[in-house]
Design a protein around this motif. Structure first.
Motif, PDB file in Angstrom:
ATOM      1  N   SER A  21       7.501   0.688  -2.672  1.00  0.00           N
ATOM      2  CA  SER A  21       8.497  -0.370  -2.408  1.00  0.00           C
ATOM      3  C   SER A  21       8.831  -0.983  -3.678  1.00  0.00           C
ATOM      4  N   PHE A  22      10.172  -1.491  -4.106  1.00  0.00           N
ATOM      5  CA  PHE A  22      10.417  -2.099  -5.277  1.00  0.00           C
ATOM      6  C   PHE A  22      10.082  -3.593  -5.296  1.00  0.00           C
ATOM      7  N   ASP A  23       9.855  -4.135  -4.199  1.00  0.00           N
ATOM      8  CA  ASP A  23       9.675  -5.479  -3.983  1.00  0.00           C
ATOM      9  C   ASP A  23       8.729  -6.333  -4.690  1.00  0.00           C
ATOM     10  N   GLY A  24       7.674  -5.550  -5.238  1.00  0.00           N
ATOM     11  CA  GLY A  24       6.439  -6.312  -6.003  1.00  0.00           C
ATOM     12  C   GLY A  24       6.689  -6.104  -7.631  1.00  0.00           C
ATOM     13  N   ALA A  25       7.778  -5.800  -8.057  1.00  0.00           N
ATOM     14  CA  ALA A  25       8.061  -5.672  -9.457  1.00  0.00           C
ATOM     15  C   ALA A  25       7.575  -6.925  -9.988  1.00  0.00           C
ATOM     16  N   TYR A  26       8.105  -8.058  -9.753  1.00  0.00           N
ATOM     17  CA  TYR A  26       8.155  -9.339 -10.424  1.00  0.00           C
ATOM     18  C   TYR A  26       6.523  -9.746 -10.221  1.00  0.00           C
ATOM     19  N   ALA A  27       6.125  -9.484  -8.958  1.00  0.00           N
ATOM     20  CA  ALA A  27       4.840 -10.172  -8.666  1.00  0.00           C
ATOM     21  C   ALA A  27       3.736  -9.326  -9.810  1.00  0.00           C
TER      22      ALA A  27
END
Length: 226
Positions: A36-42
């Motif tokens: 998933s791309f969701d965790g880029a900022y985290a």
């Protein structure tokens, strides 16, 4: 350039190269482990924010003349990136999971793991020709992807949250426009400012790679025809 300035520039660019390499590795590991791309900022948002903040030194490098870059393009690029990650993305959790943030961070990281090693090696005159070519060619693809597919869509998606939360409302309270209006104006101007920087980078490419080609020609043995 003095020896001390060369050593400083080598150390600065080497440190930035290490930082962006870590950011790139974190991005790749996060995507591969989560699909998933969701965790880029985290994964690396705070690190990238720090790296972009420290890149303000490049504006000073240009201003005092220890590098040949023009101040205005360097300031525009630094200001745009730092504002994007520090003032917008870091302040709006709802936007941090967008694919556009991952696209932006990935394009920035790929660009910088090429650019900073090239700068570092160039200051000690050990830069291979292929790295110089890559430095002045990779941006042709990476820069439009980062700006037009990453930064602009992310800022556009942030607009409703900026308006709803009245972000920086106190800071803009005494001004005739809100932060929301400011970002709308930025989005309208962005393509024109981006194109100006993009064309400037092509001029740099022609200058740097053109000189390299001329140097190669000068080193070729001349054949005398009798």
């Amino acid at each position: 350039m003095g020896r001390l300035a060369s050593l400083y520039l080598f150390a600065y660019n080497a440190a930035q190269a290490c930082g962006w390499t870590i950011a790139l590795i974190k991005l790749i590991l996060t995507v591969s482990s989560t699909n998933s791309f969701d965790g880029a900022y985290a994964a690396c948002g705070e690190l990238i924010c720090l790296l972009q903040f420290s890149a303000v030194m490049e504006v000073f490098h240009s201003a005092i003349g220890i590098v040949p870059s023009r101040v205005l393009p360097v300031l525009m690029q630094w200001g745009g990136r730092f504002h994007f990650v520090a003032a917008i993305i870091s302040q709006i959790p709802e936007v941090q999971k967008l694919p556009a943030v991952f696209i932006t961070f990935m394009s920035w990281s790929l660009s910088e793991v090429i650019r900073y090693p090239q700068y570092a090696l160039n200051t000690i005159e050990l830069c291979p020709g292929w790295l110089t070519w890559l430095r002045y060619s990779a941006f042709i693809v990476l820069y439009p992807i980062g700006a037009l597919i990453g930064e602009m869509p992310a800022m556009y998606k942030a607009l409703p949250y900026i308006k709803k939360k009245n972000i920086y409302g106190d800071a803009f309270n005494k001004l005739p426009f809100s932060y929301y209006s400011f970002i709308v104006a930025v989005l309208v101007c962005y393509p024109f400012l981006w194109l100006k920087l993009y064309m400037y980078m092509f001029k740099q490419r022609k200058s740097k790679l053109g000189k390299r080609g001329e140097s190669k020609k000068a080193l070729r043995p001349k054949i005398r025809v009798e």
